[in-house]
Scaffold this motif. Sequence first.
Motif, PDB file in Angstrom:
ATOM      1  N   VAL A 124       3.300  -0.496  -4.593  1.00 38.23           N
ATOM      2  CA  VAL A 124       2.962  -1.843  -3.743  1.00 38.23           C
ATOM      3  C   VAL A 124       2.436  -2.994  -4.586  1.00 38.23           C
ATOM      4  CG1 VAL A 124       1.762  -2.454  -1.681  1.00 38.23           C
ATOM      5  CG2 VAL A 124       2.612  -0.142  -1.679  1.00 38.23           C
ATOM      6  N   HIS A 125       3.095  -3.994  -4.743  1.00 41.97           N
ATOM      7  CA  HIS A 125       2.450  -5.149  -5.520  1.00 41.97           C
ATOM      8  C   HIS A 125       2.438  -6.496  -4.716  1.00 41.97           C
ATOM      9  CE1 HIS A 125       1.892  -7.556  -8.828  1.00 41.97           C
ATOM     10  NE2 HIS A 125       1.957  -6.862  -9.541  1.00 41.97           N
ATOM     11  N   LYS A 126       1.210  -6.863  -4.514  1.00 39.85           N
ATOM     12  CA  LYS A 126       0.883  -8.202  -3.727  1.00 39.85           C
ATOM     13  C   LYS A 126       1.988  -9.274  -4.244  1.00 39.85           C
ATOM     14  CE  LYS A 126      -3.420  -6.934  -2.328  1.00 39.85           C
ATOM     15  NZ  LYS A 126      -5.046  -7.648  -2.045  1.00 39.85           N
ATOM     16  N   ASP A 127       2.200  -9.285  -5.453  1.00 37.72           N
ATOM     17  CA  ASP A 127       2.906 -10.499  -5.808  1.00 37.72           C
ATOM     18  C   ASP A 127       4.584 -10.291  -5.744  1.00 37.72           C
ATOM     19  OD1 ASP A 127       0.575 -11.714  -6.638  1.00 37.72           O
ATOM     20  OD2 ASP A 127       0.625 -10.949  -8.606  1.00 37.72           O
ATOM     21  N   SER A 128       5.038  -9.385  -5.244  1.00 31.58           N
ATOM     22  CA  SER A 128       6.250  -9.092  -5.276  1.00 31.58           C
ATOM     23  C   SER A 128       6.792  -8.976  -3.514  1.00 31.58           C
ATOM     24  CB  SER A 128       6.734  -7.649  -5.626  1.00 31.58           C
ATOM     25  OG  SER A 128       8.072  -7.500  -5.775  1.00 31.58           O
ATOM     26  N   SER A 129       7.766  -9.872  -3.200  1.00 31.14           N
ATOM     27  CA  SER A 129       8.258  -9.902  -1.745  1.00 31.14           C
ATOM     28  C   SER A 129       9.377  -8.764  -1.637  1.00 31.14           C
ATOM     29  CB  SER A 129       8.941 -11.017  -1.524  1.00 31.14           C
ATOM     30  OG  SER A 129       9.680 -11.531  -2.472  1.00 31.14           O
ATOM     31  N   ARG A 130       9.984  -8.335  -2.870  1.00 34.01           N
ATOM     32  CA  ARG A 130      11.129  -7.444  -2.568  1.00 34.01           C
ATOM     33  C   ARG A 130      10.553  -5.954  -3.203  1.00 34.01           C
ATOM     34  NH1 ARG A 130      13.283  -6.580  -8.040  1.00 34.01           N
ATOM     35  NH2 ARG A 130      12.463  -8.135  -9.322  1.00 34.01           N
ATOM     36  N   ALA A 131      11.377  -4.858  -2.713  1.00 26.63           N
ATOM     37  CA  ALA A 131      10.930  -3.619  -2.908  1.00 26.63           C
ATOM     38  C   ALA A 131      11.085  -3.225  -4.411  1.00 26.63           C
ATOM     39  CB  ALA A 131      11.876  -2.559  -2.149  1.00 26.63           C
ATOM     40  N   GLN A 154       2.537  -2.077 -18.258  1.00 29.85           N
ATOM     41  CA  GLN A 154       1.465  -2.899 -18.188  1.00 29.85           C
ATOM     42  C   GLN A 154       0.431  -2.521 -16.897  1.00 29.85           C
ATOM     43  OE1 GLN A 154       3.789  -6.231 -17.568  1.00 29.85           O
ATOM     44  NE2 GLN A 154       4.071  -6.828 -19.864  1.00 29.85           N
ATOM     45  N   TRP A 155       1.279  -2.019 -15.923  1.00 31.23           N
ATOM     46  CA  TRP A 155       0.390  -1.425 -14.626  1.00 31.23           C
ATOM     47  C   TRP A 155      -0.601  -0.654 -15.061  1.00 31.23           C
ATOM     48  CZ3 TRP A 155       5.596  -1.179 -11.562  1.00 31.23           C
ATOM     49  CH2 TRP A 155       5.825  -2.329 -11.166  1.00 31.23           C
ATOM     50  N   THR A 158      -6.310  -4.052 -10.833  1.00 31.48           N
ATOM     51  CA  THR A 158      -7.322  -4.867 -10.875  1.00 31.48           C
ATOM     52  C   THR A 158      -7.370  -5.935  -9.618  1.00 31.48           C
ATOM     53  OG1 THR A 158      -7.577  -5.181 -13.338  1.00 31.48           O
ATOM     54  CG2 THR A 158      -8.556  -6.650 -12.189  1.00 31.48           C
ATOM     55  N   GLY A 159      -8.251  -6.005  -8.890  1.00 36.08           N
ATOM     56  CA  GLY A 159      -8.497  -7.019  -7.644  1.00 36.08           C
ATOM     57  C   GLY A 159      -7.525  -6.352  -6.561  1.00 36.08           C
ATOM     58  N   GLY A 160      -7.098  -5.053  -6.618  1.00 39.19           N
ATOM     59  CA  GLY A 160      -6.158  -4.692  -5.484  1.00 39.19           C
ATOM     60  C   GLY A 160      -4.665  -5.394  -5.664  1.00 39.19           C
ATOM     61  N   ARG A 161      -4.247  -5.890  -6.730  1.00 37.53           N
ATOM     62  CA  ARG A 161      -2.828  -6.584  -6.927  1.00 37.53           C
ATOM     63  C   ARG A 161      -1.920  -5.567  -6.750  1.00 37.53           C
ATOM     64  NH1 ARG A 161      -3.379 -11.344  -7.774  1.00 37.53           N
ATOM     65  NH2 ARG A 161      -1.082 -11.751  -8.506  1.00 37.53           N
ATOM     66  N   PHE A 162      -2.128  -4.119  -7.078  1.00 37.82           N
ATOM     67  CA  PHE A 162      -0.881  -3.388  -6.844  1.00 37.82           C
ATOM     68  C   PHE A 162      -1.773  -1.933  -6.861  1.00 37.82           C
ATOM     69  CE2 PHE A 162      -2.091  -3.377 -11.583  1.00 37.82           C
ATOM     70  CZ  PHE A 162      -2.021  -2.052 -11.952  1.00 37.82           C
ATOM     71  N   THR A 163      -0.547  -1.022  -6.296  1.00 40.87           N
ATOM     72  CA  THR A 163      -0.891   0.371  -6.171  1.00 40.87           C
ATOM     73  C   THR A 163       0.194   1.152  -6.384  1.00 40.87           C
ATOM     74  OG1 THR A 163      -2.739  -0.216  -4.330  1.00 40.87           O
ATOM     75  CG2 THR A 163      -1.889   2.183  -4.409  1.00 40.87           C
ATOM     76  N   LEU A 164      -0.010   2.203  -7.196  1.00 43.40           N
ATOM     77  CA  LEU A 164       1.114   3.147  -7.840  1.00 43.40           C
ATOM     78  C   LEU A 164       0.719   4.445  -6.878  1.00 43.40           C
ATOM     79  CD1 LEU A 164       0.805   2.323 -11.698  1.00 43.40           C
ATOM     80  CD2 LEU A 164       2.365   1.431  -9.971  1.00 43.40           C
ATOM     81  N   ILE A 165       1.706   4.773  -6.143  1.00 44.64           N
ATOM     82  CA  ILE A 165       1.494   5.906  -5.332  1.00 44.64           C
ATOM     83  C   ILE A 165       2.645   7.012  -5.642  1.00 44.64           C
ATOM     84  CG2 ILE A 165       1.750   6.861  -2.908  1.00 44.64           C
ATOM     85  CD1 ILE A 165       1.464   3.764  -2.143  1.00 44.64           C
TER      86      ILE A 165
END
Length: 147
Positions: A44-51, A112-113, A132-139
């Motif tokens: 889940v990445h805040k900067d990405s609108s696509r899956a 990088q993540w 950092t800053g909740g910009r992404f989550t690796l699940i």
Amino acid sequence: MKKTLLNAFVVAAICGPALFSSCKVRNTNYQALIDKTWKLTEVVHKDSSRAIVIPAGVEIIFSDSSRVYGNAGCNHINGMYETAGHDQIGLDRVAATLMWCQNMEFETAYLQWLEKVVSYEATADRLELQGTGGRFTLIYDNGGAAN
């Protein structure tokens, strides 16, 4: 003199083998993290609108000796990690083998993540690494005991 000697024995008893590196206490969530093969299922990445399409075989393992290793889809990865507090984690010196693969864009982003992960939440079945800053989550899902 007796008090100084007693203090030295107390420090040695608490720190034990870590006396020559540093005296750190692992967080309470630590045991849920280690010695499991965590399979990446979602990014889940805040900067990405696509899956974000995840290649097969992306996994990560945290050992009890502060080492992290796994697979980025094609290349093997390894590095170091450190936990602190209740949910803080940092990955360091994460490196990968140098095979050329079809989905190098994902592998480059994944490495990088991993370098930007600052916290985690682990249960018996699920691991979330937050950036950092909740910009992404690796699940990740628990794929079983580490080999």
